[in-house]
Design a protein around this motif. Structure first.
Motif, PDB file in Angstrom:
ATOM      1  N   MET A 205      -3.102  -9.061   8.171  1.00 48.52           N
ATOM      2  CA  MET A 205      -3.404  -7.605   8.522  1.00 48.52           C
ATOM      3  C   MET A 205      -2.774  -6.942   7.243  1.00 48.52           C
ATOM      4  O   MET A 205      -1.571  -7.024   6.933  1.00 48.52           O
ATOM      5  N   ILE A 206      -3.591  -5.697   6.632  1.00 46.55           N
ATOM      6  CA  ILE A 206      -3.211  -5.030   5.652  1.00 46.55           C
ATOM      7  C   ILE A 206      -3.410  -3.503   5.953  1.00 46.55           C
ATOM      8  O   ILE A 206      -4.769  -3.452   6.559  1.00 46.55           O
ATOM      9  N   ILE A 207      -2.574  -2.878   5.766  1.00 48.30           N
ATOM     10  CA  ILE A 207      -2.901  -1.218   6.153  1.00 48.30           C
ATOM     11  C   ILE A 207      -2.633  -0.702   4.661  1.00 48.30           C
ATOM     12  O   ILE A 207      -1.617  -0.524   4.124  1.00 48.30           O
ATOM     13  N   VAL A 208      -3.977  -0.030   4.218  1.00 51.63           N
ATOM     14  CA  VAL A 208      -3.912   0.425   3.013  1.00 51.63           C
ATOM     15  C   VAL A 208      -3.780   2.101   3.112  1.00 51.63           C
ATOM     16  O   VAL A 208      -4.282   2.606   4.095  1.00 51.63           O
ATOM     17  N   ASN A 209      -2.688   2.600   2.184  1.00 47.60           N
ATOM     18  CA  ASN A 209      -2.271   3.921   2.571  1.00 47.60           C
ATOM     19  C   ASN A 209      -3.410   4.815   1.914  1.00 47.60           C
ATOM     20  O   ASN A 209      -4.214   4.525   1.027  1.00 47.60           O
ATOM     21  N   SER A 210      -3.793   5.876   2.611  1.00 45.21           N
ATOM     22  CA  SER A 210      -4.817   6.785   2.421  1.00 45.21           C
ATOM     23  C   SER A 210      -4.823   7.149   0.764  1.00 45.21           C
ATOM     24  O   SER A 210      -3.762   7.515   0.299  1.00 45.21           O
ATOM     25  N   GLY A 211      -6.137   7.168   0.278  1.00 43.22           N
ATOM     26  CA  GLY A 211      -6.239   7.425  -1.165  1.00 43.22           C
ATOM     27  C   GLY A 211      -6.039   6.315  -2.100  1.00 43.22           C
ATOM     28  O   GLY A 211      -6.093   6.574  -3.334  1.00 43.22           O
ATOM     29  N   ASN A 212      -5.554   5.207  -1.541  1.00 39.78           N
ATOM     30  CA  ASN A 212      -5.337   4.018  -2.404  1.00 39.78           C
ATOM     31  C   ASN A 212      -6.262   2.871  -2.169  1.00 39.78           C
ATOM     32  O   ASN A 212      -7.117   2.847  -1.214  1.00 39.78           O
ATOM     33  N   GLU A 213      -6.404   1.898  -2.914  1.00 39.00           N
ATOM     34  CA  GLU A 213      -7.191   0.728  -2.821  1.00 39.00           C
ATOM     35  C   GLU A 213      -6.565  -0.506  -3.114  1.00 39.00           C
ATOM     36  O   GLU A 213      -5.554  -0.676  -3.913  1.00 39.00           O
ATOM     37  N   LEU A 214      -6.820  -1.483  -2.263  1.00 36.82           N
ATOM     38  CA  LEU A 214      -6.387  -2.865  -2.673  1.00 36.82           C
ATOM     39  C   LEU A 214      -7.453  -3.800  -2.847  1.00 36.82           C
ATOM     40  O   LEU A 214      -8.268  -3.753  -1.582  1.00 36.82           O
ATOM     41  N   ARG A 215      -7.557  -4.287  -3.849  1.00 34.47           N
ATOM     42  CA  ARG A 215      -8.565  -5.386  -4.002  1.00 34.47           C
ATOM     43  C   ARG A 215      -8.295  -6.720  -4.720  1.00 34.47           C
ATOM     44  O   ARG A 215      -7.193  -6.736  -5.419  1.00 34.47           O
ATOM     45  N   LYS A 216      -8.969  -7.845  -4.435  1.00 36.60           N
ATOM     46  CA  LYS A 216      -8.701  -9.090  -4.877  1.00 36.60           C
ATOM     47  C   LYS A 216      -8.823  -8.913  -6.403  1.00 36.60           C
ATOM     48  O   LYS A 216      -9.601  -8.157  -6.877  1.00 36.60           O
ATOM     49  N   GLY A 217      -7.684  -9.879  -7.125  1.00 34.73           N
ATOM     50  CA  GLY A 217      -7.602  -9.551  -8.515  1.00 34.73           C
ATOM     51  C   GLY A 217      -6.636  -8.560  -8.954  1.00 34.73           C
ATOM     52  O   GLY A 217      -6.233  -8.445 -10.286  1.00 34.73           O
ATOM     53  N   GLN A 218      -6.069  -7.774  -8.062  1.00 34.27           N
ATOM     54  CA  GLN A 218      -5.356  -6.821  -8.273  1.00 34.27           C
ATOM     55  C   GLN A 218      -3.928  -7.093  -8.696  1.00 34.27           C
ATOM     56  O   GLN A 218      -3.356  -8.019  -7.823  1.00 34.27           O
ATOM     57  N   GLN A 219      -3.206  -6.721  -9.739  1.00 31.70           N
ATOM     58  CA  GLN A 219      -1.884  -6.996  -9.840  1.00 31.70           C
ATOM     59  C   GLN A 219      -0.709  -6.306  -9.017  1.00 31.70           C
ATOM     60  O   GLN A 219      -0.815  -4.953  -9.096  1.00 31.70           O
ATOM     61  N   ILE A 220      -0.216  -7.066  -8.021  1.00 29.99           N
ATOM     62  CA  ILE A 220       0.797  -6.244  -6.951  1.00 29.99           C
ATOM     63  C   ILE A 220       2.046  -6.946  -7.233  1.00 29.99           C
ATOM     64  O   ILE A 220       2.328  -8.014  -7.541  1.00 29.99           O
ATOM     65  N   GLN A 221       2.913  -6.011  -6.401  1.00 32.87           N
ATOM     66  CA  GLN A 221       4.404  -6.632  -6.414  1.00 32.87           C
ATOM     67  C   GLN A 221       4.636  -6.374  -4.912  1.00 32.87           C
ATOM     68  O   GLN A 221       4.314  -5.244  -4.449  1.00 32.87           O
ATOM     69  N   VAL A 222       5.376  -7.364  -4.198  1.00 30.39           N
ATOM     70  CA  VAL A 222       5.383  -7.301  -2.673  1.00 30.39           C
ATOM     71  C   VAL A 222       6.814  -7.522  -2.526  1.00 30.39           C
ATOM     72  O   VAL A 222       7.674  -8.117  -3.149  1.00 30.39           O
ATOM     73  N   TYR A 223       7.328  -6.586  -1.294  1.00 31.94           N
ATOM     74  CA  TYR A 223       8.734  -6.937  -1.226  1.00 31.94           C
ATOM     75  C   TYR A 223       8.992  -6.765   0.253  1.00 31.94           C
ATOM     76  O   TYR A 223       7.985  -6.181   0.905  1.00 31.94           O
ATOM     77  N   ARG A 224       9.779  -7.269   0.964  1.00 27.00           N
ATOM     78  CA  ARG A 224      10.069  -7.298   2.436  1.00 27.00           C
ATOM     79  C   ARG A 224      10.687  -5.808   2.613  1.00 27.00           C
ATOM     80  O   ARG A 224      11.741  -5.538   2.312  1.00 27.00           O
ATOM     81  N   ASN A 225       9.873  -5.334   3.419  1.00 24.72           N
ATOM     82  CA  ASN A 225      10.510  -3.901   3.991  1.00 24.72           C
ATOM     83  C   ASN A 225      11.189  -4.070   5.420  1.00 24.72           C
ATOM     84  O   ASN A 225      10.519  -4.219   6.421  1.00 24.72           O
ATOM     85  N   ILE A 226      12.546  -4.092   5.334  1.00 32.19           N
ATOM     86  CA  ILE A 226      13.348  -4.268   6.520  1.00 32.19           C
ATOM     87  C   ILE A 226      13.134  -3.219   7.547  1.00 32.19           C
ATOM     88  O   ILE A 226      12.975  -3.661   8.638  1.00 32.19           O
ATOM     89  N   ARG A 227      13.124  -1.917   7.211  1.00 36.00           N
ATOM     90  CA  ARG A 227      12.930  -1.003   8.158  1.00 36.00           C
ATOM     91  C   ARG A 227      11.588  -0.934   8.972  1.00 36.00           C
ATOM     92  O   ARG A 227      11.645  -0.687  10.147  1.00 36.00           O
ATOM     93  N   LYS A 228      10.568  -1.227   8.194  1.00 38.13           N
ATOM     94  CA  LYS A 228       9.033  -1.533   8.995  1.00 38.13           C
ATOM     95  C   LYS A 228       8.843  -2.916   9.634  1.00 38.13           C
ATOM     96  O   LYS A 228       7.936  -2.945  10.295  1.00 38.13           O
ATOM     97  N   GLY A 229       9.582  -3.620   9.122  1.00 38.15           N
ATOM     98  CA  GLY A 229       9.362  -5.126   9.660  1.00 38.15           C
ATOM     99  C   GLY A 229       8.141  -6.073   9.002  1.00 38.15           C
ATOM    100  O   GLY A 229       7.540  -6.685   9.501  1.00 38.15           O
ATOM    101  N   ILE A 230       7.819  -5.470   7.819  1.00 39.57           N
ATOM    102  CA  ILE A 230       6.625  -5.947   7.182  1.00 39.57           C
ATOM    103  C   ILE A 230       6.816  -5.919   5.615  1.00 39.57           C
ATOM    104  O   ILE A 230       7.734  -5.415   5.293  1.00 39.57           O
ATOM    105  N   PHE A 231       5.639  -6.366   4.982  1.00 39.14           N
ATOM    106  CA  PHE A 231       5.807  -6.209   3.433  1.00 39.14           C
ATOM    107  C   PHE A 231       5.215  -4.942   2.743  1.00 39.14           C
ATOM    108  O   PHE A 231       4.356  -4.459   3.295  1.00 39.14           O
TER     109      PHE A 231
END
Length: 129
Positions: A1-27
């Motif tokens: 499951m992915i929740i994209v923030n309003s006004g943003n886009e996440l598409r295949k091939g995009q360069q991203i940086q991921v970290y574990r968000n301890i407060r939210k319990g997700i990445f």
């Protein structure tokens, strides 16, 4: 499951940086170009991975005993399909109190890059081909 923030886009091939968000319990997912959090997710597939630990951030965590964002998995976004991680995948972890880099759990060896990664349920699995 992915929740994209309003006004943003996440598409295949995009360069991203991921970290574990301890407060939210997700990445948390940051766009590499804008350096802003664009989405949150639970199951993320990446390719061409680099694992990064910022030394000063790690030292600050150890000194203050207070977590901060300083370790990332960076790569190319490949989607959110769930993967069977039985054979050929290695669990990796990072603990600022006991390690300086990401570590393969099974062997204890440091890891800095991989061909593929699957992040799920707060864990990261890598596969080298």
């Amino acid at each position: 499951m992915i929740i994209v923030n309003s006004g943003n886009e996440l598409r295949k091939g995009q360069q991203i940086q991921v970290y574990r968000n301890i407060r939210k319990g997700i990445f948390s997912i940051k766009d590499v170009k804008t350096r802003r959090v664009i989405a949150y997710g639970t199951d993320i597939k990446l390719s061409n991975i680099k694992m990064q630990v910022q030394k000063l951030g790690r030292e600050r965590v150890r000194r203050e005993k207070w977590k901060n964002i300083h370790a990332f998995v960076t790569g190319t976004y490949e989607g959110v399909d769930q993967i069977d991680i039985n054979e050929g995948w290695d669990l990796i972890y990072y603990n600022p109190y006991t390690t300086e880099t990401f570590i393969k759990k099974a062997t204890g060896e440091a890891i800095f890059s991989a061909e593929k990664a699957y992040l799920s349920e707060g864990k990261c699995f890598v596969q080298n081909e």
